[in-house]
Design a protein around this motif. Structure first.
Motif, short mmCIF file in Angstrom:
data_model
loop_
_atom_site.label_atom_id
_atom_site.label_comp_id
_atom_site.label_asym_id
_atom_site.label_seq_id
_atom_site.Cartn_x
_atom_site.Cartn_y
_atom_site.Cartn_z
N SER A 1 0.75 -1.32 -0.04
CA SER A 1 0.07 0.08 0.29
C SER A 1 0.98 0.96 0.00
O SER A 1 2.17 1.03 0.37
N ILE A 2 0.52 2.08 -0.34
CA ILE A 2 0.82 3.78 -0.85
C ILE A 2 0.35 5.13 0.32
O ILE A 2 -1.50 4.90 0.13
N GLU A 3 0.38 5.46 1.26
CA GLU A 3 0.10 5.90 1.90
C GLU A 3 0.74 7.61 1.58
O GLU A 3 2.10 7.67 1.83
N PRO B 1 1.05 15.46 12.14
CA PRO B 1 -0.76 14.14 13.07
C PRO B 1 -0.59 12.49 12.10
O PRO B 1 -1.09 11.88 12.53
N SER B 2 -1.43 13.55 11.09
CA SER B 2 -1.64 12.47 9.45
C SER B 2 -0.30 11.55 9.19
O SER B 2 -0.85 10.16 9.72
N PHE B 3 0.76 12.09 9.72
CA PHE B 3 1.75 10.70 9.84
C PHE B 3 1.21 9.59 11.43
O PHE B 3 1.89 8.54 10.76
N LEU C 1 5.49 5.40 3.22
CA LEU C 1 4.35 6.16 3.34
C LEU C 1 4.94 7.56 2.72
O LEU C 1 6.91 7.87 2.79
N VAL C 2 4.63 8.62 2.23
CA VAL C 2 5.26 9.19 1.17
C VAL C 2 5.11 10.84 2.36
O VAL C 2 3.76 11.60 2.26
N ASN C 3 6.32 11.44 1.87
CA ASN C 3 6.41 12.54 3.07
C ASN C 3 5.68 13.56 2.47
O ASN C 3 7.00 13.56 1.50
N GLU C 4 4.64 14.60 2.57
CA GLU C 4 4.14 15.87 1.70
C GLU C 4 4.31 17.01 2.47
O GLU C 4 3.23 17.62 2.35
N THR D 1 11.03 16.08 9.84
CA THR D 1 10.08 16.57 9.20
C THR D 1 10.26 18.55 8.21
O THR D 1 9.21 19.07 8.01
N HIS D 2 11.05 18.60 8.95
CA HIS D 2 11.10 19.83 8.69
C HIS D 2 13.37 20.15 8.26
O HIS D 2 13.55 20.02 10.22
#
Length: 344
Positions: free
Chosen positions: A18-20, A26-28, A63-66, A174-175
């Motif tokens: 799966s890919i999300e 929070p969403s991560f 898990l794709v970091n956007e 994250t940053h």
């Protein structure tokens, strides 16, 4: 199983469970904590996919970091930038040039995301990103604790950082916070940049893009992951043995002994591209994998390549260079098998 082909610039035909994607912490954490039996499940966090090659179907979740966003403030002496890990690196560099936040000009057109830059300690044309990083914001995967890692904490080295070692698979970046001095010296000593007359950051930026476009294939047109191998750093005696046999070996002194009379303690970087070329791989093809004819440091997917082809070609190059020069090349790319990272 969803395809991973468009999530990696090398473009192999592989899939995963799966890919999300996620756009904030929070969403991560919600996605990550929803994974059952995490100790037994493969999870891989992906940015731009320009430095990761999936060599076979991945038995796990991607898990794709956007995480996006760029903020700026300045003082009399510095520009400070806080940048989301999911921002595109070259787009960010281009914005900095437009705003006259200088320092990144040598690092133009490097594919990938901002969040990948400290992991790899990306560098090009005499400049490495660690010189401009103030600190890195991370989240520990298992606890959700948010931490701020200083430049020293990141343990930067040549194409290396703590994120490849003690913190590998333990944190999410994250940053990245950058600190750019308003007064600094342009780096124009490397290659064709030295020929620039009255260099400015804009001229360096434009020249780097020109050089990269002339030598490197565009991943959107020809699948590749940029530089496949690191440039090896060797003792002076190793370099000298090669120089005694080959005329005009390109090299760069990266560490000089405090005692300048003791050259043996010097550390010399030899371009991997030159070693690969001398070993006869420039332009060589194995099935659908090719060693690029204008930059042998890059392996390309001619269309329909397999992970096995990539691994075989890489191992052949490593073995040949080691046999001819006594130097073992190390991959710069991250190679992944069915359960996670693999080594050659």
């Amino acid at each position: 199983m969803p395809s991973l082909q468009s999530y990696s610039t090398f473009g192999l035909s592989v899939s995963c469970d799966s890919i999300e994607s996620f756009t904030d912490v929070p969403s991560f954490l919600s996605l990550y904590n929803s994974i059952e039996n995490r100790a037994d499940s493969a999870v891989y966090i992906l940015g731009g996919g320009s430095n990761s090659i999936f060599t076979e179907d991945f038995n796990g979740k991607i898990l794709v970091n956007e995480i996006k966003g760029i903020s700026h403030f300045d003082t009399e002496t510095h520009h400070y930038l806080r940048v989301g890990a999911g921002e595109n690196w070259h787009d960010f560099v281009t914005l900095c040039m437009k705003e006259k936040w200088y320092g990144f000009e040598n690092l133009a057109l490097i594919p990938g995301s901002v969040g990948a830059s400290p992991i790899q300690n990306i560098g090009a044309y005499g400049r490495e990103v660690n010189a401009l990083i103030d600190n890195v914001e991370c989240v520990f995967l298992e606890t959700g604790e948010q931490v701020l890692l200083s430049n020293t904490d990141c343990q930067f080295g040549y194409r290396d950082s703590v994120f490849k070692h003690a913190l590998a698979n333990k944190v999410l970046i994250t940053h990245v916070n950058f600190k750019l001095p308003k007064q600094y010296a342009l780096e124009t000593s490397y290659g064709e940049l030295a020929a620039l007359t009255e260099p400015t950051p804009e001229k360096v930026y434009s020249k780097v893009i020109e050089i990269r476009k002339s030598k490197l294939p565009d991943p959107s047109e020809l699948g590749n992951a940029g530089s496949f191998f690191k440039n090896p750093v060797v003792r002076h005696s190793v370099y000298q043995a090669i120089a005694d046999e080959y005329n005009s070996v390109p090299h760069f002194v990266v560490a000089q002994s405090a005692d300048f009379s003791d050259t043996e303690q010097s550390q010399i970087k030899i371009p991997a591209a030159w070693l690969i070329d001398q070993a006869g791989f420039k332009g060589k093809t194995l099935n659908k994998v090719r060693c690029h004819p204008t930059q042998p440091l890059v392996l390309t997917n001619l269309g329909g390549a397999t992970g096995s082809d990539v691994i075989t070609m890489a191992k052949d190059i490593i073995a040949s260079v080691q046999d001819q020069f006594g130097i073992k090349l190390e991959p710069e790319v991250r190679l992944l098998g069915s359960k996670g990272l693999i080594s050659l």
